[in-house]
Structure formats: structure tokens, C-alpha cells
Design a protein around this motif. Structure first.
Motif, PDB file in Angstrom:
ATOM      1  N   ILE A  48       5.490   4.023   0.600  1.00 12.46           N
ATOM      2  CA  ILE A  48       6.074   2.840  -0.130  1.00 12.46           C
ATOM      3  C   ILE A  48       4.770   2.222  -1.164  1.00 12.46           C
ATOM      4  N   HIS A  49       3.738   2.238  -0.399  1.00 13.39           N
ATOM      5  CA  HIS A  49       2.647   1.436  -1.080  1.00 13.39           C
ATOM      6  C   HIS A  49       2.340   2.385  -2.535  1.00 13.39           C
ATOM      7  N   GLU A  50       2.393   3.734  -2.300  1.00 14.29           N
ATOM      8  CA  GLU A  50       2.280   4.718  -3.514  1.00 14.29           C
ATOM      9  C   GLU A  50       3.407   4.496  -4.536  1.00 14.29           C
ATOM     10  N   GLN A  51       4.515   4.162  -4.111  1.00 12.91           N
ATOM     11  CA  GLN A  51       5.654   3.985  -5.032  1.00 12.91           C
ATOM     12  C   GLN A  51       5.614   2.644  -5.694  1.00 12.91           C
ATOM     13  N   GLY A  52       4.489   1.827  -5.299  1.00  8.47           N
ATOM     14  CA  GLY A  52       4.455   0.500  -6.003  1.00  8.47           C
ATOM     15  C   GLY A  52       5.191  -0.680  -5.107  1.00  8.47           C
ATOM     16  N   TYR A  63      10.811   1.583  18.724  1.00  9.36           N
ATOM     17  CA  TYR A  63      10.043   2.568  17.960  1.00  9.36           C
ATOM     18  C   TYR A  63       8.522   2.442  18.670  1.00  9.36           C
ATOM     19  N   VAL A  64       8.143   3.508  19.292  1.00  5.67           N
ATOM     20  CA  VAL A  64       7.026   3.568  19.863  1.00  5.67           C
ATOM     21  C   VAL A  64       5.932   3.675  18.825  1.00  5.67           C
ATOM     22  N   THR A  65       4.826   3.050  18.591  1.00  8.31           N
ATOM     23  CA  THR A  65       3.683   3.365  17.623  1.00  8.31           C
ATOM     24  C   THR A  65       2.300   2.954  18.344  1.00  8.31           C
ATOM     25  N   GLY A  66       1.306   3.762  17.731  1.00 11.43           N
ATOM     26  CA  GLY A  66      -0.163   3.167  17.923  1.00 11.43           C
ATOM     27  C   GLY A  66      -0.476   2.495  16.914  1.00 11.43           C
ATOM     28  N   GLY A  67      -1.743   2.239  16.608  1.00 10.65           N
ATOM     29  CA  GLY A  67      -2.217   1.625  15.376  1.00 10.65           C
ATOM     30  C   GLY A  67      -1.956   2.012  14.071  1.00 10.65           C
ATOM     31  N   VAL A  68      -1.089   1.193  13.245  1.00 13.39           N
ATOM     32  CA  VAL A  68      -0.844   1.470  11.753  1.00 13.39           C
ATOM     33  C   VAL A  68      -1.540   0.723  10.885  1.00 13.39           C
ATOM     34  N   GLN A  69      -1.706   0.903   9.632  1.00 13.11           N
ATOM     35  CA  GLN A  69      -2.253   0.018   8.831  1.00 13.11           C
ATOM     36  C   GLN A  69      -1.493  -0.402   7.605  1.00 13.11           C
ATOM     37  N   LEU A  70      -1.108  -1.408   7.502  1.00 12.68           N
ATOM     38  CA  LEU A  70      -0.425  -2.071   6.352  1.00 12.68           C
ATOM     39  C   LEU A  70      -1.108  -1.919   4.991  1.00 12.68           C
ATOM     40  N   LYS A  71      -0.335  -1.598   3.869  1.00 15.76           N
ATOM     41  CA  LYS A  71      -0.981  -1.727   2.771  1.00 15.76           C
ATOM     42  C   LYS A  71      -0.261  -2.639   1.777  1.00 15.76           C
ATOM     43  N   SER A  72      -0.988  -2.655   0.651  1.00 19.66           N
ATOM     44  CA  SER A  72      -0.564  -3.681  -0.464  1.00 19.66           C
ATOM     45  C   SER A  72       0.867  -3.527  -0.888  1.00 19.66           C
ATOM     46  N   ASN A  73       1.621  -4.664  -0.894  1.00 23.98           N
ATOM     47  CA  ASN A  73       3.084  -4.731  -1.383  1.00 23.98           C
ATOM     48  C   ASN A  73       3.948  -3.870  -0.524  1.00 23.98           C
ATOM     49  N   VAL A  74       3.697  -3.726   0.727  1.00 23.45           N
ATOM     50  CA  VAL A  74       4.511  -3.283   1.770  1.00 23.45           C
ATOM     51  C   VAL A  74       4.804  -4.431   2.839  1.00 23.45           C
ATOM     52  N   THR A  75       6.124  -4.654   2.986  1.00 21.79           N
ATOM     53  CA  THR A  75       6.481  -5.461   4.144  1.00 21.79           C
ATOM     54  C   THR A  75       7.157  -4.638   5.288  1.00 21.79           C
ATOM     55  N   ALA A 105      -4.369  -4.503   8.713  1.00 21.30           N
ATOM     56  CA  ALA A 105      -4.487  -4.207   7.324  1.00 21.30           C
ATOM     57  C   ALA A 105      -6.087  -4.887   7.106  1.00 21.30           C
ATOM     58  N   ASP A 106      -6.721  -3.923   6.022  1.00 17.54           N
ATOM     59  CA  ASP A 106      -7.799  -4.496   5.620  1.00 17.54           C
ATOM     60  C   ASP A 106      -7.969  -4.403   4.004  1.00 17.54           C
ATOM     61  N   ILE A 111       1.429  -8.702   1.539  1.00 23.05           N
ATOM     62  CA  ILE A 111       2.062  -7.821   2.801  1.00 23.05           C
ATOM     63  C   ILE A 111       2.813  -8.881   3.805  1.00 23.05           C
ATOM     64  N   GLY A 112       3.500  -8.222   4.470  1.00 23.56           N
ATOM     65  CA  GLY A 112       4.338  -9.147   5.448  1.00 23.56           C
ATOM     66  C   GLY A 112       5.025  -8.293   6.571  1.00 23.56           C
ATOM     67  N   ILE A 113       5.506  -9.239   7.466  1.00 22.59           N
ATOM     68  CA  ILE A 113       6.056  -8.813   8.670  1.00 22.59           C
ATOM     69  C   ILE A 113       7.307  -9.524   8.771  1.00 22.59           C
ATOM     70  N   SER A 114       8.529  -9.212   8.863  1.00 23.79           N
ATOM     71  CA  SER A 114       9.685 -10.270   8.877  1.00 23.79           C
ATOM     72  C   SER A 114      10.734  -9.701   9.886  1.00 23.79           C
ATOM     73  N   GLY A 115      11.759 -10.400   9.979  1.00 24.52           N
ATOM     74  CA  GLY A 115      12.943 -10.244  10.838  1.00 24.52           C
ATOM     75  C   GLY A 115      12.992 -10.513  12.241  1.00 24.52           C
ATOM     76  N   LYS A 116      14.266 -10.662  12.803  1.00 22.69           N
ATOM     77  CA  LYS A 116      14.450 -11.019  14.071  1.00 22.69           C
ATOM     78  C   LYS A 116      13.987 -10.063  15.110  1.00 22.69           C
ATOM     79  N   GLY A 117      13.437  -9.256  14.798  1.00 22.71           N
ATOM     80  CA  GLY A 117      13.103  -8.087  15.838  1.00 22.71           C
ATOM     81  C   GLY A 117      11.821  -8.172  16.560  1.00 22.71           C
ATOM     82  N   VAL A 118      11.297  -7.579  17.333  1.00 22.42           N
ATOM     83  CA  VAL A 118      10.009  -7.933  18.321  1.00 22.42           C
ATOM     84  C   VAL A 118       8.968  -6.788  17.931  1.00 22.42           C
TER      85      VAL A 118
END
Lengths: 248, 493
Positions: A48-52, A63-75, A105-106, A111-118
């Protein structure tokens, strides 16, 4: 002036909120509560970051996950019923950025995280794993860093809104050298294990924390530092309904 | 050939240095053996820890350990006990394409020493599902890949093992199953010891048995390989490197391509090989094929003791000139002895997954062949004690290559073609065809055809110093047919 800037900043947010939506399933991210989706989610963010830019949307499911890194312009949007579950091994957070966290994110912008989820820290499982590793002598306690639910370093234009941040083993949110941050209508509750924290602000500026509930083990719930600038807390409360402010 | 014993001794003494080190159980690091929980990060954490402690074995007890890419480090051995399976994730994103190597794998090791994968357990790449999921990602536009032949590029598909520039590598006992690309590659490694492994590798295109690339001092023995593509495959990717000092003993191969193969990529060279007690069954192409088609050389090769049963071709030696970049390919001093082979009339690999492609038709059964180029002759090949049973039955109305000068010389040279025994389509012999070679010695060679064939058993074209000592040909109703046809060929005494 400070308030004006914040208003201006908030007004700009809808511009990137309207960006293209990508459903998690497009990337093979699975909602079964078992599959570790770390690398698929990372691939989604990178793509998504590469697509702008755009929004990665999770609908109801675990959704199980370990550490992920957010990138610019992605929420990341967690729709109601969507739970991002932290993986139960400390090793699953070696993929974090500078701050060990489920989402880090570094040096990213917008960037953002939104919604009524957990975002579910899975603290009981994680600390059980830590106990086993320490018992076996593989992990010295001084080497163990409790992962935060989210941790950002050198980022700007961050918006965290509506999400529920539950059962972290460490801090819920860490902002280090970040600017133009809005945390709004966020519900933090990390009571499964001791030693949990709320929000930590380091060397950050133009931060608004608003309409937020914090119930964690350690005081202060909103931890600041002397080198922060323009921090505003507006109706953040503890479980007793007491208004919180940022410590120094 | 005597120097081989010396290098074997050196090799074995080097390997014995890897003494029994401390054992660590994978479960003790929190690995889950439920086949569902992804263990990549945990296994990596365990490898890193054991490496930092000075080494040892990471032991997997019975169970299924789901994993994506991991990197093995010096002095660490992955020990898979009986019933333990390293189960490949079917999510292509769980694998890394390593930038240094330019390839994708489940288990990588790069510039590490004293490493191994041992035990009676299994690595199951589940490559078919991974590859299919990868195609989905490509079709959705998430991943860029040309999808040549409607499959993802083989460098993007994960194989089970890729070790590069490692020394003292032991692979013993394990079963290696179903990768999405080749299976196991050892590239520029020194002291590689492979013993008693079982390879079941036919889940997707390009599934090889074992690929040994530009390695020095290699032993492969007591192993079984069943693969969709080439099974025991030596390559030379680097024009400045050589694949050398190799022993292959007591191995069995089944392939929908070739059995023992040198190449196809053959830029540097291959030398000092001793292959003994090799069995090739149900194999679509050649039991033994050596290619020097990219400027590299093949030299000092001994193959002694081969059974090639239900296999489409027995021997194919080839010099080509694909991308030699000024280097002059050569092949010399090859000795193949004590071979018994049966070539079928039907498709040898019929019914196996990923059957070899039907191609180069029309042609009758192809002969064993030694085919150089006019300017690069294959030199000094001795064939001794060889019996090949052919189906015969070559029908000139289906495909025909006669024996006139014009017909023999119209066989194309095809210097830049991919080398396969069938590449020239119909050849003028049913048993053995030799072209552009010098010093070819046939000693005690028996060729049997089960049915009458329109062609002679043996055709030599442009061969110097050919010698024939006890050549027996049996073909029904051959009458007075001349079975050895020599064109532009000189015989030595």
C-alpha cells in the motif's frame, strides 16, 4: 496558536482518510485466530505504501501477528469486531522497528490506526512464554523488553482513533520524537499482568490526547518527559473518572 | 584418479571435528508442533541463541513445526528426530528471497561453518500449495513476476535448503519433500557430506533432487532421490569456480528429467568425480548426462557401476556453446564402466506428478550419444562393460534419418540449444551415436534391440581415434545389416 495548529492539522486528516481501501484478505491475511499473519500484514503495508498510500482494512475476526512496521501514508483500520492479536512469543517481535511493539514505525509520515476494533496484546500468553524462556536460561530478564501495543519513533502526522488497546504486557502507546499526533477516543485497558503502562511521550511535540480512557497497572498513566512540546490532554480519564494529565 | 583417496581422507578428517555438542529442544524455546503455529521467529531465536553459546543441536521431537524462512548459523545443527517435520508455510510471504544469493528458501545458511541437518525426520516444503498461492498473488498484482510458462520464476519460489559459501556441512538421515522450486542447493561450499537422505521432490516444476554448485570436496552416499526435475545435479554457476573432488556412492534416482547430471549451467567446470553403484529407475531423460555448454569443462570423471532401468536414455555427453563468453568448453577423460541399462518403448515416468514434457517429436527411440561441436571435440571417453537393452522398432515412416553423407551432415549442430538427449530429434542409430569426438574407446559393449529397427546400432561421425574391442549387437531379423557405421571416422589400433 497551538490550538490553531491542531485544528488545522485535524482538518487535514480526512484527506488521507479517504485514500484507497485494501481489504486484508487481498494479501491472504487470515482471520482464524491461529495463522501468524506477520509477514502478510507487512507485505500489505509495504504494498500500500508503494502504491502511494491507503487504508488496510480488517473486518471482524482474530488476526494473529508479531511485530509489523507501519509505513508512510498507510493507515490500519480495525472495523468493529476485528482483533489484532499479538503473537505469543517474544521472538515474534524481533521484526519490530526501534520500539518493540505489535505496530511500530520509524521515520514515517501520515500514518494512523483507527476503527472500533481491538489491538489485543495477549499479555498472559506472552508473559508465560517469557517465564519459560527465563526458566530455561535463554532470556536474561535484563534483555527482555516488553513489547508495546504500538510504538513510533521520528514520525509525524499520526492519528490513533476509536481503537481499543487491550491487554498489553508493556506500554499501550509510545511516541518518541514524534510530532503532530492525535490520540482520540481510545480505550486502553491492560490489567492481565503487572507492570503495564498507558501512554508514553518522549521528545514529542504537538500532541493531542482526547476523550481517552486508561486503565493500566503503573502510574503515571500518561508519562511525559521534559523535552516534550505542546502536549494537550483533553478529557482523558482513569477508571475512577478522574481527569488525567501528562506527567513530567 | 589416485588423488581422490587423498581428498576423501581430508574430507572425512575435517568432518569428524564436528563432535557431539549440546542439545536444545525446539519446544523449550516455545516452538509449537501443532502444524498451525508459525515458528519462524522462534526457531530463528533458538538458532541465534545456540550459535551465541558456541554451538549445539536444535532438536525437534515428533510433531509438525510450521515455519517460513530461517537462517542457520555456524556450529548449529538442526536435528529432526523421527516423526519430526519442519512443515513449510504455504504463505509465500513467509519466505525471504535472499538478496545476496538471489534465491528463495526455507532454510538458508550463508558463510557459516560446521552446520548440519540431521536425524530421521522430514522437511516438507508443501511447495505445490505455496507455488499456487504465489501465482494468486502475482495474478492479483501484489507481486511482480513474468509468469514465464505460467509459473513463478524459480528464484522466487522457496526451496527447502540453500547453503552458500559454507564449510563442513552435514546432511544425514533426513527426508526432504515437496519444495516449490529446486530442493536443496549447496553453492560454493567446501566439505559437504550427504548420507542416507531420502528425497521426495515432485510437487512442482523444477523440483530437483540435490543441486551441488561449484563445491569442493563432496560426498553423497546411500541416498534415494525421486524428483520431477534432475535428481543428482552438479552445476557450475560461476565461470571462476569449479565443482570438484566429488564422490557419489550407492545412490538411487528417479526423475522426470535426468539422473546424474552435470549442468545445465556449466560456466566454470567439473573435475575429479568418482560415481559408483548408481541406480536410475523410471527416469524420463538420461541416466547420466554431462553438459559443457557454457564455456566450462568436464574432466577426470569416473562412473563405475550403473543400473539404469526403465529409463529413456542411458548416456548423453554434450558440448554446446550457449554463453561461453570467450571461454573454450572442453570435455575429456571420462570413463564409464559396468553399466546395465534397459530403455523402454513407453514413457518411463508415466503417472508420476509433473511428468517430463513430451517434445522433440517425431523421433524413434533415441540412442545413447556423445555429441561435441566441430570446433570442440569431446576427448578420451572410455566405455567398458556396458549392456543396453533397447526396444528397437524404429519406424522410418514415422521418423527417418538415413546414412548418406547428406543425411548425416544435415543433423544440426545446435550449439546454443538447451542440451537434452532428444534435442536432435531422429538420430541415425538405435544404440549409440557419437559425433565430433576423439579418443572414443568401446570395450565389451553389448547392445540388444528387442525388435527390428531400420537404423544400425552404432553410428560414428567425425570421430578420430575410435576403438572397438568386443562390440556385440543383437537385433531380431537384422540379417546382414552393418551394425557399426563409421562416417569421417578414424580408428586407432
Amino acid at each position: 496558536m497551538r490550538v490553531l495548529k491542531l485544528i488545522l492539522f485535524t482538518a487535514l486528516l480526512p484527506v488521507f482518510a479517504a485514500a484507497k481501501e485494501y481489504k486484508a484478505s487481498l494479501f491472504g491475511i487470515l482471520s482464524d485466530g491461529v495463522t501468524n499473519n506477520t509477514r502478510s500484514i507487512q507485505k500489505a503495508i509495504d504494498f500500500i505504501h508503494e502504491q502511494g498510500g491507503g487504508q488496510l482494512v480488517f473486518y471482524v475476526g482474530r488476526y494473529v501477528t508479531g511485530g509489523v512496521q507501519l509505513k508512510s501514508n498507510v493507515t490500519i483500520k480495525l472495523e468493529e469486531g476485528a482483533v489484532l492479536v499479538g503473537a505469543p512469543s517474544v521472538y515474534d517481535y524481533n521484526s519490530s522497528g526501534r520500539i518493540r511493539a505489535i505496530i511500530s514505525a520509524d521515520g514515517q509520515q501520515n500514518i494512523g490506526i483507527s476503527g472500533k476494533g481491538v489491538i489485543e496484546g495477549n499479555a498472559l500468553s506472552l508473559m508465560a512464554n517469557v517465564a519459560v524462556l527465563q526458566q530455561n536460561g535463554y532470556l536474561r530478564s535484563q534483555d527482555f523488553v516488553r513489547p508495546a501495543l504500538m510504538g513510533f519513533t521520528n514520525c509525524s502526522n499520526i492519528k490513533i482513533d476509536s481503537v481499543n488497546l487491550w491487554n498489553g504486557s508493556g506500554k499501550a502507546q509510545v511516541f518518541d520524537a514524534c510530532s503532530d499526533v492525535v490520540v482520540e477516543t481510545v480505550n486502553i485497558s491492560s490489567k492481565q499482568v503487572g507492570g503495564t503502562g498507558g501512554i508514553r511521550l518522549l521528545a514529542s511535540k504537538n500532541v493531542l490526547i482526547k476523550d481517552t480512557f486508561i486503565d493500566v497497572a503503573l502510574q503515571p498513566y500518561i508519562e511525559g518527559s521534559k523535552n516534550n512540546q505542546s502536549i494537550r490532554v483533553d478529557r482523558a480519564i482513569d477508571p475512577a473518572g478522574k481527569l488525567l494529565s501528562v506527567s513530567e | 584418479m589416485r588423488r581422490k583417496n587423498v581428498f576423501l581422507a581430508i574430507l572425512l578428517s575435517g568432518l569428524s571435528l564436528m563432535a557431539a555438542a549440546k542439545d536444545y529442544s525446539a519446544v523449550s524455546f516455545g516452538a509449537k508442533k501443532d502444524g498451525m503455529s508459525l515458528n519462524s521467529a522462534i526457531i530463528q531465536g533458538a538458532i541465534d541463541y545456540i550459535h551465541e553459546q558456541g554451538g549445539g543441536r536444535l532438536v525437534f521431537d515428533e510433531g509438525k513445526y510450521l515455519t517460513g524462512t530461517i537462517f542457520l548459523k555456524s556450529n548449529v545443527t538442526l536435528h529432526l528426530k523421527k516423526g519430526a517435520v519442519l512443515l513449510g508455510s504455504v504463505n509465500p510471504f513467509d519466505y525471504e528471497k535472499n538478496k545476496y544469493i538471489g534465491w528463495t528458501s526455507m532454510i538458508f545458511a550463508i558463510k557459516q561453518d560446521n552446520i548440519g541437518i540431521t536425524g530421521e525426520g522430514m522437511i516438507d516444503g508443501r511447495g505445490f500449495l505455496t507455488a499456487v498461492n504465489m501465482v494468486g498473488n502475482i495474478q492479483k498484482g501484489l507481486v511482480t513476476d513474468p509468469l514465464k510458462y505460467d509459473r513463478p520464476n524459480e528464484t522466487n519460489r522457496p526451496q527447502n535448503i540453500y547453503f552458500r559459501e559454507c564449510t563442513n556441512v552435514r546432511i544425514t538421515g533426513v527426508t526432504l519433500k515437496d519444495p516449490a522450486s529446486w530442493n536443496q542447493t549447496y553453492d560454493q561450499c567446501r566439505n559437504l557430506y550427504v548420507d542416507s537422505i531420502h528425497v521426495d521432490s515432485k510437487s512442482y516444476w523444477n523440483n530437483d533432487g540435490i543441486d551441488v554448485v561449484d563445491c569442493d570436496s563432496v560426498v553423497i552416499k546411500n541416498s534415494y532421490f525421486d524428483a520431477a526435475d534432475d535428481v543428482i545435479c552438479f552445476k557450475s554457476h560461476d565461470a571462476t569456480k569449479i565443482c570438484q573432488n566429488v564422490i557419489v556412492d550407492n545412490c538411487t534416482g528417479r526423475s522426470s528429467a535426468n539422473g546424474l547430471k552435470f549442468g545445465t549451467v556449466s560456466r566454470g567446470g567439473f573435475r575429479n568425480f568418482k560415481v559408483t553403484n548408481l541406480k536410475i529407475i523410471d527416469t524420463y531423460r538420461s541416466a547420466i548426462t554431462f553438459a559443457a555448454v557454457d564455456g566450462g569443462f568436464v574432466e577426470n570423471i569416473e562412473v563405475d557401476g550403473v543400473r539404469s532401468i526403465n529409463t529413456g536414455n542411458v548416456i548423453y555427453l554434450r558440448i554446446g556453446d550457449r554463453w561461453s563468453n570467450g571461454k573454450q568448453p572442453y570435455m575429456k577423460n571420462v570413463r564409464i564402466s559396468n553399466v546395465y541399462a534397459e530403455v523402454p518403448a513407453t514413457k518411463p515416468d508415466a503417472g508420476y506428478s509433473y511428468e517430463g514434457p513430451i517434445e522433440d517429436l517425431p523421433r524413434n527411440i533415441s540412442p545413447a550419444s556423445i555429441i561435441g561441436l566441430p570446433q570442440y571435440k569431446i576427448q578420451d571417453v572410455t566405455l567398458k562393460n556396458i549392456e543396453i537393452v533397447y526396444p528397437g522398432g524404429g519406424n522410418p515412416h514415422y521418423a527417418r534419418r538415413g546414412l548418406t553423407r547428406a543425411e548425416l551432415e544435415s543433423i544440426p549442430e545446435m550449439p546454443t540449444a538447451y542440451p537434452e538427449f532428444s534435442q536432435f530429434k531422429e538420430l541415425p542409430a538405435w544404440g549409440f551415436y557419437v559425433r565430433h569426438a576423439t579418443g572414443i574407446r568401446f570395450e565389451n559393449i553389448t547392445l540388444r534391440a528387442k525388435e527390428s529397427d531400420y537404423r544400425p546400432a552404432i553410428v560414428f561421425d567425425d570421430v578420430q581415434q575410435a576403438s572397438f574391442n568386443k562390440v556385440n549387437v543383437a537385433e531380431p531379423a537384422a540379417k546382414s545389416k552393418k551394425q557399426v557405421f563409421l562416417h569421417n571416422t578414424t580408428r586407432s589400433k
